[in-house]
Write a protein that holds these residues in place. Structure first.
Motif, mmCIF file in Angstrom:
data_model
loop_
_atom_site.group_PDB
_atom_site.id
_atom_site.type_symbol
_atom_site.label_atom_id
_atom_site.label_comp_id
_atom_site.label_asym_id
_atom_site.label_seq_id
_atom_site.Cartn_x
_atom_site.Cartn_y
_atom_site.Cartn_z
ATOM 1 N N LEU A 1 26.404 -1.831 23.230
ATOM 2 C CA LEU A 1 25.001 -1.436 23.234
ATOM 3 C C LEU A 1 24.242 -2.291 22.227
ATOM 4 N N LEU A 2 23.189 -2.979 22.694
ATOM 5 C CA LEU A 2 22.361 -3.822 21.839
ATOM 6 C C LEU A 2 20.980 -3.191 21.709
ATOM 7 N N ILE A 3 20.543 -2.965 20.474
ATOM 8 C CA ILE A 3 19.225 -2.394 20.207
ATOM 9 C C ILE A 3 18.518 -3.280 19.196
ATOM 10 N N VAL A 4 17.314 -3.728 19.523
ATOM 11 C CA VAL A 4 16.478 -4.431 18.549
ATOM 12 C C VAL A 4 15.565 -3.392 17.913
ATOM 13 N N ALA A 5 15.839 -3.087 16.651
ATOM 14 C CA ALA A 5 15.074 -2.072 15.939
ATOM 15 C C ALA A 5 13.893 -2.710 15.225
ATOM 16 N N GLU A 6 12.725 -2.102 15.374
ATOM 17 C CA GLU A 6 11.554 -2.594 14.691
ATOM 18 C C GLU A 6 11.654 -2.306 13.196
ATOM 19 N N LYS A 7 10.886 -3.046 12.425
ATOM 20 C CA LYS A 7 10.920 -2.921 10.974
ATOM 21 C C LYS A 7 10.669 -1.477 10.557
ATOM 22 N N GLY A 8 11.541 -0.952 9.726
ATOM 23 C CA GLY A 8 11.392 0.409 9.230
ATOM 24 C C GLY A 8 12.139 1.451 10.031
ATOM 25 N N ASN A 9 12.617 1.119 11.248
ATOM 26 C CA ASN A 9 13.307 2.100 12.087
ATOM 27 C C ASN A 9 14.822 2.007 12.015
ATOM 28 N N ALA A 10 15.351 0.896 11.525
ATOM 29 C CA ALA A 10 16.792 0.653 11.610
ATOM 30 C C ALA A 10 17.604 1.734 10.899
ATOM 31 N N ASN A 11 17.207 2.101 9.686
ATOM 32 C CA ASN A 11 17.986 3.091 8.934
ATOM 33 C C ASN A 11 18.013 4.444 9.633
ATOM 34 N N ALA A 12 16.879 4.869 10.200
ATOM 35 C CA ALA A 12 16.832 6.150 10.902
ATOM 36 C C ALA A 12 17.715 6.128 12.145
ATOM 37 N N ILE A 13 17.726 5.008 12.862
ATOM 38 C CA ILE A 13 18.560 4.889 14.060
ATOM 39 C C ILE A 13 20.035 4.918 13.682
ATOM 40 N N LEU A 14 20.405 4.193 12.635
ATOM 41 C CA LEU A 14 21.798 4.176 12.188
ATOM 42 C C LEU A 14 22.247 5.552 11.714
ATOM 43 N N GLU A 15 21.373 6.259 11.022
ATOM 44 C CA GLU A 15 21.713 7.598 10.555
ATOM 45 C C GLU A 15 21.921 8.546 11.731
ATOM 46 N N ALA A 16 21.084 8.417 12.765
ATOM 47 C CA ALA A 16 21.252 9.249 13.960
ATOM 48 C C ALA A 16 22.580 8.953 14.645
ATOM 49 N N MET A 17 22.942 7.671 14.718
ATOM 50 C CA MET A 17 24.227 7.300 15.311
ATOM 51 C C MET A 17 25.394 7.866 14.498
ATOM 52 N N ARG A 18 25.272 7.778 13.180
ATOM 53 C CA ARG A 18 26.371 8.189 12.300
ATOM 54 C C ARG A 18 26.756 9.648 12.509
ATOM 55 N N LYS A 19 25.798 10.486 12.887
ATOM 56 C CA LYS A 19 26.053 11.916 13.041
ATOM 57 C C LYS A 19 26.771 12.257 14.338
ATOM 58 N N LEU A 20 26.878 11.294 15.260
ATOM 59 C CA LEU A 20 27.557 11.564 16.527
ATOM 60 C C LEU A 20 29.055 11.700 16.323
ATOM 61 N N SER A 21 29.667 12.600 17.086
ATOM 62 C CA SER A 21 31.094 12.879 16.907
ATOM 63 C C SER A 21 31.971 11.672 17.256
ATOM 64 N N ILE A 22 31.468 10.773 18.134
ATOM 65 C CA ILE A 22 32.288 9.625 18.543
ATOM 66 C C ILE A 22 32.688 8.779 17.344
ATOM 67 N N PHE A 23 31.833 8.704 16.329
ATOM 68 C CA PHE A 23 32.135 7.849 15.190
ATOM 69 C C PHE A 23 32.944 8.566 14.109
ATOM 70 N N SER A 24 33.337 9.813 14.366
ATOM 71 C CA SER A 24 34.201 10.528 13.432
ATOM 72 C C SER A 24 35.672 10.344 13.771
ATOM 73 N N GLU A 25 35.974 9.703 14.907
ATOM 74 C CA GLU A 25 37.355 9.494 15.336
ATOM 75 C C GLU A 25 37.700 8.012 15.257
ATOM 76 N N PRO A 26 38.719 7.635 14.489
ATOM 77 C CA PRO A 26 39.102 6.215 14.372
ATOM 78 C C PRO A 26 39.423 5.606 15.731
ATOM 79 N N GLY A 27 38.935 4.371 15.934
ATOM 80 C CA GLY A 27 39.247 3.655 17.157
ATOM 81 C C GLY A 27 38.296 3.914 18.305
ATOM 82 N N ARG A 28 37.311 4.824 18.122
ATOM 83 C CA ARG A 28 36.409 5.155 19.226
ATOM 84 C C ARG A 28 35.195 4.242 19.274
ATOM 85 N N GLY A 29 34.796 3.661 18.149
ATOM 86 C CA GLY A 29 33.626 2.802 18.182
ATOM 87 C C GLY A 29 33.283 2.229 16.823
#
Length: 224
Positions: free
Chosen positions: A181-209
């Motif tokens: 998945l490729l996302i071009v984040a506008e200035k000021g939005n990148a941290n909020a997008i990354l934080e939203a991704m971090r909370k997803l369960s997929i990234f709590s399991e090693p090897g999933r993403g």
């Protein structure tokens, strides 16, 4: 005998309509690119390739030496001006730091290449967020990314290279079919997008993403 060395490089990624990838490849080669890679994908959210959720796109990737980059970009821009209907899309240029090209000796070694590339960076204020995840997860990630401010993204099909030995050694589960998945984040939005991704369960399991970011040097709207 030629020595294999690393050289500073640029990465250009263009996302255009379903049937336009070959035109971008040809324009890039006319601009001096030695070659390029085309892959199929699909756009999510607002795009300039056909409105919301254009189902199919071509993504074209060029890896360019520094001295080639400006000419390649100009070649693609010129082609988009001459035929704007066939070049609707966007392109970003990011720093690849070091490229391995056999038979190239003019630019020194890997230790110095990233430093040279960093010194020539020209930031556009955008961030390229790349997530490599298990097949079928990109839509959910894109959903939360849009809620956090992302305007859209492009999903590419990919394949993992993990082996059974990797699974036994690391104690993780690996799925061969992946999505990028490729996302071009506008200035000021990148941290909020990354934080939203971090909370997803997929990234709590090693090897999933995994997710990584690159600063965008140039953001180009094609076909205008």
């Amino acid at each position: 005998m030629n020595q294999v060395v690393f050289r500073p490089a640029k990465l250009l990624i263009a996302v255009v309509g379903q049937y336009d990838g070959e035109l971008v490849l040809a324009a890039g080669r006319r601009g001096g690119a030695k070659g390029g890679t085309k892959t199929m994908g699909r756009s999510m959210g607002q795009t300039v390739t056909g409105g919301d959720n254009a189902p199919v796109t071509n993504s074209v990737i060029f890896i360019m030496m520094h001295e080639e980059a400006d000419s390649v970009v100009r070649g693609i821009l010129q082609a988009s001006l001459e035929d704007p209907e066939s070049f609707k899309g966007v392109a970003v240029v990011v720093d690849a730091a070091a490229m391995l090209r056999p038979g190239s000796t003019a630019m020194g070694n890997a230790e110095n290449a990233p430093k040279r590339a960093e010194s020539e960076r020209m930031e556009a204020g955008n961030t390229l967020i790349t997530a490599i995840i298990t097949h079928g997860q990109a839509d959910e990630i894109m959903r939360v990314a849009r809620q956090a401010g992302a305007r859209g993204g492009t999903i590419l099909n990919a394949r993992g290279t993990g082996t059974e030995d990797d699974v036994q050694f690391f104690g993780i589960s690996l799925a061969p079919e992946k999505e990028m998945l490729l996302i071009v984040a506008e200035k000021g939005n990148a941290n909020a997008i990354l934080e939203a991704m971090r909370k997803l369960s997929i990234f709590s399991e090693p090897g999933r993403g995994i997710v990584y970011t690159q600063k965008v040097e140039q953001f180009i709207v094609l076909g205008q």
